[in-house]
Design an enzyme around this catalytic site. Structure first.
Site, mmCIF file in Angstrom:
data_model
loop_
_atom_site.group_PDB
_atom_site.id
_atom_site.type_symbol
_atom_site.label_atom_id
_atom_site.label_comp_id
_atom_site.label_asym_id
_atom_site.label_seq_id
_atom_site.Cartn_x
_atom_site.Cartn_y
_atom_site.Cartn_z
ATOM 1 N N GLY A 50 0.820 -1.204 0.000
ATOM 2 C CA GLY A 50 0.000 0.000 0.000
ATOM 3 C C GLY A 50 0.857 1.258 0.000
ATOM 4 O O GLY A 50 1.969 1.287 -0.541
ATOM 5 N N SER A 51 0.363 2.302 0.645
ATOM 6 C CA SER A 51 1.005 3.622 0.568
ATOM 7 C C SER A 51 2.350 3.718 1.275
ATOM 8 O O SER A 51 3.041 4.737 1.154
ATOM 9 C CB SER A 51 0.064 4.685 1.137
ATOM 10 O OG SER A 51 -1.066 4.827 0.297
ATOM 11 N N THR A 52 2.745 2.678 2.026
ATOM 12 C CA THR A 52 4.077 2.719 2.654
ATOM 13 C C THR A 52 5.185 2.689 1.599
ATOM 14 O O THR A 52 6.345 2.954 1.927
ATOM 15 C CB THR A 52 4.274 1.540 3.630
ATOM 16 O OG1 THR A 52 4.051 0.310 2.940
ATOM 17 C CG2 THR A 52 3.317 1.644 4.808
ATOM 18 N N ILE A 53 4.832 2.420 0.337
ATOM 19 C CA ILE A 53 5.840 2.396 -0.733
ATOM 20 C C ILE A 53 6.124 3.802 -1.259
ATOM 21 O O ILE A 53 7.149 4.035 -1.930
ATOM 22 C CB ILE A 53 5.375 1.478 -1.899
ATOM 23 C CG1 ILE A 53 6.580 0.994 -2.732
ATOM 24 C CG2 ILE A 53 4.389 2.199 -2.814
ATOM 25 C CD1 ILE A 53 7.482 0.043 -2.021
ATOM 26 N N LYS A 54 5.268 4.766 -0.973
ATOM 27 C CA LYS A 54 5.367 6.093 -1.587
ATOM 28 C C LYS A 54 6.677 6.830 -1.317
ATOM 29 O O LYS A 54 7.172 7.544 -2.196
ATOM 30 C CB LYS A 54 4.164 6.940 -1.187
ATOM 31 C CG LYS A 54 2.880 6.511 -1.888
ATOM 32 C CD LYS A 54 1.657 7.228 -1.374
ATOM 33 C CE LYS A 54 0.400 6.711 -2.101
ATOM 34 N NZ LYS A 54 -0.846 7.226 -1.497
#
Length: 558
Positions: A276-280
């Protein structure tokens, strides 16, 4: 004369005392016995025992000899706390199979074994063994693992990873046994053929205080959110030593009845998921490396959605034109998508691989997964877009924690270590230190008012991190009712000491990473920093005023 006397004596023994010699030979024989080696202990970084071998005894019997005294078998069964019919069957089966020795009961305390031997039961003997005991039980189960019962062989966790170091080498000795009148008395050893060599102890990177802390908070969260499972990892930000690693569900290695395939999985290193958004932060790192973007860049997210092929990607709100850092602070999928699509696929893939995605963390933990990151040549626009907000690639919690450690280490990627180290392992620079610092500052904005991670804040400390909420994939489709909530962060930012990851699978009710994982991060990190004696780096204003006032009153100035 002497020769004649010897010949006469030999003839006498063979002819007149033949039966005596035969019976004597049947009574006394030379045997050999294994001397089991003591398995090394597993300790935490402060010397606390995580696994230890305790002396126990096994009661053995010669079925042929004990079969002649079955009338007394009930007395033996009572002392052994066994059903006498079951004991009779075990002896009978051993007799029929022609075995000379069978195990009657194992893992007895030496005191209990002495009680059995005091019966003087014919054909019964005892053998010294060692039983593995885990003082912390399920708190350290997934990390420490366990050994095969009755054998000095690791089958899970550190027990199997360092089996050759821990196991030692068994010895061997010979002895004389006298079976007079059915009694099986072992005479003193004749010779020790090979002395046992004890195994070596290992000192892990784990801090048992932090391990208990993580375990308690994870178990509480799983119950509170009625979640399926979860993991918490605490890394030393300077060395990448694993200070704590817990999963739920777990099991007690001292009670084998709890051991199931579901409970024994070390999910933190074996299970992969879409982050999810932890990759951003990684996407923004690639953008800064490209030279196309800076902190002053503006990304227009209007009208709050973007279409890539047939896929529509949306934000909860139309944020309009936003700053580069706001893409992270407000976790804009549209902003991340626009940035990712403006980059060369190979460059984006290269950034992700440099941070360790798609490869092992070098911890060498058994069954560790390398995750899944497809080569950029197989990407289409849709995959490149979805990767920007954490779909289309899969990582382990350990990989994700390690990647964030790069920001805390100013651009250095180090292997994960499960053993205590005197000095950090040699790392590899994977991103410019200035870019790493910029990403860290943007991660700090995430936990400030207006950011998605406000509930992750730790009083009196500057921290940075990122929330993540991902749909679960089922049968090739994404479920809109099952989620994974994640928060991963660094603390304190002035002098990074810890990287903490919290992952909760399928929470019920609340499910956003900002609502579920972030508060757990705050509680775990706050307590961990206090336990480690890490000084605050962001005192509240009233604390600063009190400090300044005190210095001034004491005449020390500012």
């Amino acid at each position: 004369m002497l020769v004649g006397s010897l010949v006469i004596r030999a003839l006498y023994l063979q002819i007149y005392d033949r039966d005596f010699l035969i019976s004597r030979g049947e009574r006394i024989h030379i045997g050999s016995e294994t001397i089991f080696a003591h398995r090394g202990s597993i300790k935490d970084r402060n010397g606390e025992l995580l696994a230890i071998s305790l002396p126990v005894d096994a009661i053995t019997a010669n079925p042929r000899m004990i079969a002649d005294n079955m009338i007394k078998i009930q007395e033996l069964a009572e002392v052994l706390d066994m059903d006498h019919l079951a004991l009779e069957k075990k002896i009978s089966d051993g007799y029929k199979s022609g075995k000379q020795e069978i195990n009657i009961k194992r893992r007895l305390s030496p005191e209990k074994a002495d009680q059995v031997m005091a019966l003087g039961f014919p054909g019964v003997d005892k053998r010294r063994e060692y039983d593995r005991y885990y003082p912390a039980g399920e708190v350290t189960a997934h990390l420490v693992g366990l050994t095969m019962r009755y054998e000095d062989k690791g089958i899970e966790g550190l027990e199997v990873k360092y089996n050759d170091v821990l196991k030692g080498k068994s010895g061997k000795k010979t002895f004389i046994r006298d079976n007079k009148k059915g009694k099986r008395n072992k005479v003193q050893s004749i010779k020790q053929l090979r002395p046992p060599i004890p195994g070596k102890d290992i000192e892990t990177s784990i801090d048992l205080r932090l391990q208990y802390l993580a375990y308690k908070n994870l178990k509480k969260a799983i119950k509170e959110y009625n979640a399926d499972s979860g993991s918490i990892i605490i890394l030393d930000a300077k060395t990448n030593e694993v200070l704590a690693l817990v999963n739920q569900p777990s099991y007690n290695p001292n009670d084998r009845s709890q051991y199931t395939p579901e409970s024994q999985r070390n999910r933190a290193v074996t299970d992969i998921y879409e982050p999810g958004s932890t990759i951003k932060p990684l996407i923004l790192t690639a953008a800064l490396e490209s030279g196309k973007y800076s902190l002053a860049s503006i990304i227009d997210t209007s009208p709050g959605s973007i279409k890539v092929g047939s896929k529509k990607i949306e934000d909860p709100d139309n944020l309009g034109p936003i700053s580069f850092s706001t893409v992270l602070t407000r976790s804009s999928n549209v902003g991340a998508t626009k940035i990712a699509l403006s980059l060369d696929a190979e460059q984006l893939w290269d950034t992700l691989t440099r941070f360790g995605f798609g490869s092992l963390t070098l911890s060498n933990f058994p069954a560790e997964s390398p995750g899944r990151l497809y080569h950029h040549s197989n990407w289409r626009n849709v995959r490149q877009a979805t990767i920007s907000y954490g779909y289309g690639l899969s990582v382990t919690p350990m990989q994700l924690a390690r990647a964030y450690a790069v920001f805390g280490a100013e651009g250095i990627l180090r292997p994960i270590s499960l053993l205590k180290m005197d000095e950090p392992k040699q790392g590899v620079p994977v991103v410019d230190s200035e870019i790493a610092k910029k990403i860290s500052l943007m991660l700090e904005e995430v936990v400030h008012p207006g950011g998605t991670g406000i509930k992750a804040r730790v009083p009196s400390y500057r921290i940075g991190g990122k929330t993540g909420t991902a749909w679960l994939s089922k049968n090739g489709n994404y479920s809109k009712e099952e989620y994974i909530s994640t928060f991963v962060g660094i603390a304190p930012l002035n002098n990074p000491r810890l990287v903490v990851l919290v992952k909760i699978d399928k929470p019920q009710g609340l499910y956003y990473g900002s609502d579920v994982a972030a508060p757990i991060f705050s509680e775990v990190t706050s307590a961990a920093l206090r336990l480690l004696g890490v000084p605050p780096d962001s005192l509240p204003e009233e604390s600063i005023f009190t400090y300044v006032e005190s210095k001034t009153l004491n005449g020390n100035g500012l």
